[in-house]
Enzyme design. Structure first.
Site, PDB file in Angstrom:
ATOM      1  CG  LEU A   1     -38.743  -2.495  56.974  1.00 41.38           C
ATOM      2  CD1 LEU A   1     -39.026  -1.412  58.004  1.00 41.38           C
ATOM      3  CD2 LEU A   1     -38.815  -3.871  57.612  1.00 41.38           C
ATOM      4  CG  ASP A   2     -42.971  -6.651  52.604  1.00 44.88           C
ATOM      5  OD1 ASP A   2     -42.238  -6.433  51.616  1.00 44.88           O
ATOM      6  OD2 ASP A   2     -43.215  -7.800  53.034  1.00 44.88           O
ATOM      7  N   PRO A   3     -44.557  -2.485  52.696  1.00 49.16           N
ATOM      8  CG  PRO A   3     -45.565  -1.688  50.738  1.00 49.16           C
ATOM      9  CD  PRO A   3     -44.790  -2.864  51.286  1.00 49.16           C
TER      10      PRO A   3
END
Length: 283
Positions: A42-44
Site C-alpha cells: 500500500l502507498d504510505p
C-alpha cells in the site's frame, strides 16, 4: 530442525504515514523472522489490509488467493494534484463534474482496462521506483498494464467529494481524472484481499507491542480443499512422495489429521496428489 514458531499468516491493518516496508520490519522484530513475503503493498498515505506470510509459509505466496481486492476510496472533485493524491501540490482546478459525467466515467473504468500507472507510484522501471524518480524531477516511461475492475458499489457523492467501494484485481491504481473536470484521491483504504478482511487484522501498534499472534499457515489457503491425511500418508508427503487423490480439484492443502497442521500444498497428478510445497514435519 529449525524452530517453526514463526511460520504462518499475519494480517495487519496499516495506518497512514508508514510504508508497507515499515510494517514488514515491525513483523521481523516481533517474530524474529527475516523471511517475510506480502500479497501487495500500500502507498504510505493509504490504510488497511496487508497480508503477510512468514517463514516457510512464504513459499505459499504464489498460491495465495488475493482476488478481488476491495478498497474504500474517497475522491476530491474539482482539483488535480501533481501526485494524483492528497500528498501533491495542486496543479489544476476546474468546476466539479456533473453526476452524469461521473456515471459515464465509472462505466468506462469497469471491466478489463489498459492502465498507465501514475508517475508517483511504486512501479519499478529499471530497478527504480517511479515515485523516487518523480520526486527527483525525472520522468520515467511507464508501460501500460492490463488490470481488471470488477465493479463499483456504495457510490455516494457529497458536493465535491465522491465515496465508493471498488473491487479490482492486483496492480490497479485508483485515482480520478476521467470526468472532463479534475480530481484527486483523498483517501484509500484496503478492506479486503481475496478471502482476507481488514476486520480480522491486528493494528501496527499491537504488532510493535508484541501483542500480535501468527495464524497457522493453513489459514492462508481457505479457498482450496483441505484433505486430511493419516500418519503414514503424512510421512510420505513429507518425503515428497505422492498419495492417492480423493478430492476432484486441481490443488489441495494436505493436512495431518493428528495435529491439524498443514503438511503440504499439492497439485493433482492423475489419481494422486503431488506435493509442490512441503512444510515442516508435524507431530
Amino acid at each position: 530442525m529449525r524452530d517453526a514458531a514463526a511460520d504462518g499468516l499475519l494480517l495487519v491493518d496499516k495506518p497512514a504515514g508508514v510504508t508497507s516496508h515499515d510494517v514488514v520490519l515491525a513483523a521481523r522484530r516481533a517474530f524474529g523472522e527475516s523471511r517475510i513475503g506480502h500479497a501487495g503493498t500500500l502507498d504510505p498515505f493509504a490504510t488497511g489490509l496487508l497480508v503477510l506470510l512468514l517463514g516457510r509459509a512464504t513459499r505459499l505466496l504464489p498460491y495465495l488467493d488475493g482476488v478481488p481486492k476491495e478498497y474504500e476510496a474517497t475522491l476530491t472533485l474539482g482539483r488535480e494534484t501533481e501526485t494524483d493524491d492528497l500528498e501533491g501540490a495542486t496543479v489544476r482546478e476546474a468546476s466539479p463534474p456533473a453526476d452524469a459525467a461521473i456515471a459515464e466515467a465509472i462505466a468506462q473504468l469497469t471491466g478489463a482496462l489498459e492502465q498507465i500507472p501514475p508517475a508517483y507510484s511504486a512501479k519499478r522501471v529499471g530497478g527504480r521506483r517511479a515515485y523516487e524518480a518523480a520526486r527527483a524531477g525525472e520522468t520515467l516511461e511507464l508501460a501500460p498494464s492490463l488490470v481488471t475492475v470488477f465493479g463499483w458499489r456504495d457510490v455516494v457523492r457529497d458536493g465535491a467529494t465522491l465515496h465508493a467501494v471498488i473491487a479490482c484485481g492486483g496492480g490497479t491504481y485508483i485515482r480520478g481524472r476521467l470526468t472532463g473536470s479534475a480530481a484527486h484521491l483523498a483517501a484509500l483504504r484496503r478492506v479486503r484481499s481475496g478471502p482476507f478482511r481488514v476486520v480480522d487484522a491486528v493494528s501496527l501498534e499491537a504488532l510493535r507491542a508484541g501483542r500480535a499472534a501468527l495464524r497457522p499457515a493453513l489459514d492462508a489457503l481457505p479457498t482450496i480443499p483441505h484433505v486430511m491425511l493419516d500418519g503414514d500418508d503424512a510421512e510420505r508427503v513429507l518425503r515428497g512422495m505422492t498419495v492417492p487423490r480423493g478430492a476432484d480439484a486441481p490443488r489441495a492443502a494436505l493436512v495431518d489429521s493428528r495435529s491439524g497442521v498443514l503438511v503440504a500444498l499439492a497439485e493433482a497428478d492423475g489419481v494422486c496428489w503431488q506435493p509442490r510445497v512441503v512444510m515442516r514435519k508435524v507431530g
